[in-house]
Scaffold this motif. Structure first.
Motif, PDB file in Angstrom:
ATOM      1  N   THR A 642       2.764   2.648   6.497  1.00 24.47           N
ATOM      2  CA  THR A 642       2.410   2.761   5.083  1.00 24.47           C
ATOM      3  C   THR A 642       1.033   3.387   4.946  1.00 24.47           C
ATOM      4  OG1 THR A 642       3.724   0.803   4.563  1.00 24.47           O
ATOM      5  CG2 THR A 642       2.088   1.501   2.936  1.00 24.47           C
ATOM      6  N   LYS A 644      -2.204   4.695   2.531  1.00 24.60           N
ATOM      7  CA  LYS A 644      -2.909   4.323   1.317  1.00 24.60           C
ATOM      8  C   LYS A 644      -3.699   5.535   0.848  1.00 24.60           C
ATOM      9  CE  LYS A 644      -6.340   1.057  -0.502  1.00 24.60           C
ATOM     10  NZ  LYS A 644      -7.225  -0.091  -0.185  1.00 24.60           N
ATOM     11  N   ASP A 664      -3.983   1.911   8.109  1.00 24.33           N
ATOM     12  CA  ASP A 664      -4.481   0.674   8.727  1.00 24.33           C
ATOM     13  C   ASP A 664      -5.969   0.491   8.455  1.00 24.33           C
ATOM     14  OD1 ASP A 664      -1.930   0.276   9.773  1.00 24.33           O
ATOM     15  OD2 ASP A 664      -2.407   1.411  11.602  1.00 24.33           O
ATOM     16  N   GLN A 730      -1.829   0.709  -6.601  1.00 25.77           N
ATOM     17  CA  GLN A 730      -1.855   0.424  -5.163  1.00 25.77           C
ATOM     18  C   GLN A 730      -2.460  -0.954  -4.902  1.00 25.77           C
ATOM     19  OE1 GLN A 730      -0.841   2.648  -2.611  1.00 25.77           O
ATOM     20  NE2 GLN A 730      -1.134   0.936  -1.215  1.00 25.77           N
ATOM     21  N   THR A 731      -3.514  -1.288  -5.644  1.00 26.39           N
ATOM     22  CA  THR A 731      -4.170  -2.585  -5.479  1.00 26.39           C
ATOM     23  C   THR A 731      -3.222  -3.717  -5.869  1.00 26.39           C
ATOM     24  OG1 THR A 731      -6.292  -1.535  -5.984  1.00 26.39           O
ATOM     25  CG2 THR A 731      -6.196  -3.937  -6.113  1.00 26.39           C
ATOM     26  N   GLU A 734      -0.468  -4.136  -3.153  1.00 23.21           N
ATOM     27  CA  GLU A 734      -1.017  -4.739  -1.938  1.00 23.21           C
ATOM     28  C   GLU A 734      -1.201  -6.252  -2.123  1.00 23.21           C
ATOM     29  OE1 GLU A 734      -4.583  -2.617  -1.100  1.00 23.21           O
ATOM     30  OE2 GLU A 734      -3.553  -0.884  -0.236  1.00 23.21           O
ATOM     31  N   ARG A 735      -1.654  -6.654  -3.317  1.00 24.67           N
ATOM     32  CA  ARG A 735      -1.849  -8.102  -3.556  1.00 24.67           C
ATOM     33  C   ARG A 735      -0.527  -8.844  -3.596  1.00 24.67           C
ATOM     34  NH1 ARG A 735      -1.870 -12.464  -3.194  1.00 24.67           N
ATOM     35  NH2 ARG A 735      -3.001 -14.110  -4.311  1.00 24.67           N
ATOM     36  N   VAL A 737       2.258  -8.021  -2.106  1.00 27.11           N
ATOM     37  CA  VAL A 737       2.789  -8.072  -0.733  1.00 27.11           C
ATOM     38  C   VAL A 737       2.037  -9.109   0.090  1.00 27.11           C
ATOM     39  CG1 VAL A 737       3.064  -6.774   1.413  1.00 27.11           C
ATOM     40  CG2 VAL A 737       3.624  -5.694  -0.779  1.00 27.11           C
ATOM     41  N   ALA A 738       0.701  -9.193  -0.142  1.00 32.54           N
ATOM     42  CA  ALA A 738      -0.108 -10.146   0.619  1.00 32.54           C
ATOM     43  C   ALA A 738       0.249 -11.588   0.306  1.00 32.54           C
ATOM     44  CB  ALA A 738      -1.586  -9.894   0.322  1.00 32.54           C
TER      45      ALA A 738
END
Length: 804
Positions: A642, A644, A664, A730-731, A734-735, A737-738
């Motif tokens: 993935t 970014k 990464d 994107q932010t 990502e949150r 998924v986290a």
């Protein structure tokens, strides 16, 4: 190097035919380019003397000559040559003689004939009729001491061959008869008959003062004064013949002697007229503003890196290249200064070519001349000058400033065997070095057996171990080295699972419809300033073109040039990529890291997309490619990893349509549309999208891991929210998924909405959530609980408002 076979055989005379000798020299590395006879085959031609002549009674342009050809009776021969006179000696083809004809298979046979009523018993010959030259204007006049009746081939030494040897630049030692003879002696074992050089005792005390102001360029300067010479004395016929067969034109006795010694010993010499010299001689570098008129009547400007011979009146010669016109020895010269010098090759190399000419001396000095034979050259030339021109010689003055140090070179037998592919015994190696005149010492320690050779002064080409191995191979005989195909043990290596190889990267770009290009690593400095913001790139010392003068720090410039090239040829859809190295200044880089200290050379991957997304067709509306098309290709290229993308500023890219690429947590490159000002400057209409990535982080993969594929049906749900415009999607993803909710498999955005029903400064987002479990079918309650967790994060952390 051209020379006469007969001259060579006076120094070394192996029991080999001419053709075998030529083949041997070629096989030893001295390629014989041409080997031709001095004269074509003919027979029955002798030396004759014209005793008397009278006009032909029936032809005004013919004479009837009475000729003594060495037989019992005198011959009557009709001759039409304009230069025939009584008392001259000429070649005479007697009846039965065979002269060169139109071809070697059809010689011309001389018979008795009647010319205008007068019988002729032979033919008096010109050089052209004997095939010796193209001069057919008169008879070939022979010297007065030619023996009447003697075979002309023997008298003129016509049973000879001219060898032309094509030497490699490192074999300067073979630019002389002595050097070739050394080789022949070493290769065949024939005796080397080195002429004993007679040392001339000084009969006058006159010396000429010499100083060396440039010892780093001139290591040795030797000379002597000779007074009372007859410079107009004729050059002996034997010397003329040898010079002519070596490709040298006879000029005068003094010049011919210096050329002869150069060809014989490899020692260039020069003769000055002492009466034209002003003060002492100094070997120095030239100065700006000085000029010198040379012997070839060319006037050349001098510089600080040009070595010159000078007297108090200024430069009188280009050192090691050519003498000056002011101090040359001519036919009126009576007192001369004979000079032999050693000049370091680096001080002479390239100087003659700078002035658009070359000379025999510069050809030798820039390759390396024996620095031990100065005295031999002076003594040999003195001996010849005194015997031809007379005079009295002064003492030899030998000024030594600095001579090359011949460092010993070690050759290991094991290394020689590995390179040659054949074992040569220590005894045979020792014999080879002895025959080549190389001083050596043998060292044996345990299994180590080596030879330490000190190169002689005439061998500038012996510097490393491989040079000695080559000498062994040459004399041992290349034909004795068996032909063996190279062999090697092949071992299949495991492909590291963590490596994404470059060839796979190429394959993926090609599969996506991109074509590979290969550009020069050196580019236009304007590209570096415009596209990389680099005002001080690494400059080339010797660029192949004025617009390719620096090393590239990125690949975008080359791709833009490729796009322009294709647009100029009416292509409207372009997809290209390149994988190559960039060149960056980095003081931390050492030779251990790369071949050049201070330069970092990362491998880069770049691509460009221009024109239609798909070729024009009836079933799809035309659309030009944009940022997101190349972004999608890039994401597919590196899947399943993935990427970014973060908004950034790059000197080559549009400030609102460019992004850095992260993998990464590490920035690996850039992507974006070319800046409008560069579109205008480089004359590109439309949108050009570019990306450039470092290959090293791309090539490092995480170890693959096993994941169970669920056999139960997944559940798909949508979440629609309203968010502040400033919040990056994107932010948010990502949150979410986290949060690591176990049954949530993927989260993606499928719609972005701005408009009616959405407040200004906000945007509507629709997320699609895929949920699944590998052990069972999900219940509605489990699905709703997971979605509630996601909605809670959106509301609590991002201030989202849920939309129905």
């Amino acid at each position: 190097m051209q020379f006469s076979e007969n001259w060579l055989r006076t120094w070394a005379d192996p029991k080999l035919s001419t053709s075998k000798l030529a083949e041997l020299l070629t096989m030893s590395g001295l390629e014989v380019e041409h080997c031709v006879p001095v004269a074509p085959a003919f027979s029955g031609v002798v030396v004759a003397e014209v005793l008397s002549l009278e006009r032909h009674p029936n032809a005004q342009k013919l004479n009837v000559c009475e000729v003594d050809a060495g037989g019992a009776t005198r011959l009557r021969i009709v001759c039409g040559a304009p230069n025939v006179v009584a008392g001259m000696k000429v070649p005479c083809a007697r009846v039965g003689a065979r002269l060169p004809g139109p071809t070697s298979e059809s010689p011309l046979e001389i018979r008795s004939a009647s010319l205008r009523g007068v019988d002729s018993q032979g033919m008096l010959c010109s050089a052209r009729e004997l095939g010796l030259s193209e001069d057919g204007g008169g008879l070939l006049e022979l010297p007065a001491d030619a023996p009447v009746g003697g075979d002309i081939r023997e008298f003129l030494a016509l049973d000879d061959h001219l060898f032309t040897v094509k030497l490699t630049p490192n074999r300067a030692d073979c630019l002389s008869i002595l050097g070739i003879a050394r080789e022949v002696s070493a290769l065949t074992g024939a005796a080397l008959n080195v002429a004993r050089i007679k040392k001339t005792q000084a009969s006058i005390v006159d010396k000429f003062p010499v100083s060396i102001s440039a010892p780093q360029a001139c290591g040795r300067f030797t000379g002597r004064v000779i007074q009372g010479v007859r410079a107009d004395a004729p050059t002996p016929a034997w010397m003329k013949q040898r010079l002519e067969r070596a490709g040298q034109r006879s000029i005068s006795a003094l010049v011919d002697v210096t050329n002869y010694v150069m060809l014989e010993l490899g020692r260039p010499l020069h003769v000055y007229d002492v009466d034209k010299l002003r003060g002492g001689i100094d070997v120095r570098f030239g100065a700006k503003g000085e000029n010198l008129k040379l012997l070839n009547e060319q006037t050349v400007p001098l510089d600080e890196d040009v070595l010159v011979i000078a007297d108090e009146g200024g430069p009188i010669g280009l050192a090691g290249i050519m003498g000056g016109d002011r101090t040359k020895a001519d036919l009126a010269t009576r007192n001369v200064f004979l000079e032999a010098a050693f000049f370091f090759p680096d001080a002479i190399a390239g100087r003659a070519r700078r002035y658009n000419f070359s000379s025999d001396a510069s050809h030798r000095f820039e390759r390396g001349v024996d620095f031990d034979n100065n005295l031999d050259g002076i003594e040999r030339a003195t001996e010849l000058i005194l015997s031809i021109c007379g005079g009295t010689a002064g003492p030899v003055v030998d000024s030594i400033a600095r001579l090359p140090v011949r460092k010993p070179v070690r050759m290991r037998r094991a290394r020689a065997e590995k390179i040659l592919g054949v074992a040569v015994s220590a005894e045979e190696i020792a014999a080879i070095f002895t025959r080549l005149g190389l001083n050596f010492a043998r060292e044996v320690s345990g299994r180590s057996d080596s030879f330490v050779v000190t190169p002689p002064a005439f061998r500038f080409d012996i510097e490393i171990e491989e040079d000695l191995i080559e000498e062994v191979a040459r004399v041992y005989g290349y034909e004795r080295i068996p032909v063996r195909p190279p062999t090697g043990r092949l071992k299949m290596l495991k492909q590291p699972e963590r490596l994404f190889p470059t060839h796979e990267l190429r394959n993926r770009w090609a599969a996506a419809g991109y074509q590979e290009v290969v550009n020069y690593s050196f580019v236009d400095s304007a590209w570096e300033a415009d596209l990389a913001g680099n005002p001080v790139p690494i400059r080339l010392l010797n660029p192949i073109a004025g617009n390719l003068d620096v090393m590239r720090t990125g690949l975008m410039g080359g791709l833009i040039a490729n796009v322009r090239y294709n647009l100029n040829r009416k292509l409207d859809r372009i997809r290209i990529f390149e994988i190559g190295r960039a060149f960056l200044r980095d003081s931390s880089v050492t030779d251990a890291d790369l071949s050049v200290a201070g330069i970092h050379q990362p491998l880069r991957c770049a691509a460009a997309a221009y024109g239609l997304v798909e070729d024009e067709q009836w079933g799809m509306a035309k659309r030009m490619c944009d940022f997101f098309d190349l972004k999608g290709d890039l994401e597919a290229l590196l899947a399943p990893r993935t990427l970014k993308f973060e908004s950034c500023v790059h000197p080559a890219l549009h400030p609102g349509r460019s992004a850095s690429v992260e993998l990464d947590g590490r920035q690996i490159g850039w992507i974006g549309e070319l800046h409008p000002k560069w579109l205008r400057k480089y004359d590109i209409e439309g949108t050009l999208v570019l990306c450039e990535l470092d290959c090293e982080p791309i090539q490092s993969l995480a170890l693959p891991h096993y994941a169970v594929v669920s056999k139960f049906p997944p559940a798909r749900r949508d979440i629609s929210v309203t968010l502040e415009e400033s919040i990056k999607v994107q932010t948010v993803i990502e949150r979410l998924v986290a949060a690591a909710i176990p049954i949530v498999d993927t989260i993606s955005v499928f719609d972005v909405y701005r408009g009616k029903g959405i407040e200004n400064g906000k945007k509507g987002l629709a997320f699609r959530v895929l949920l699944k479990d590998t052990q069972k079918t999900l219940t509605d309650g489990e699905v709703e609980a997971a979605l509630d967790n996601l909605r809670d994060i959106l509301v609590r952390e991002f201030g989202a408002s849920l939309r129905q």
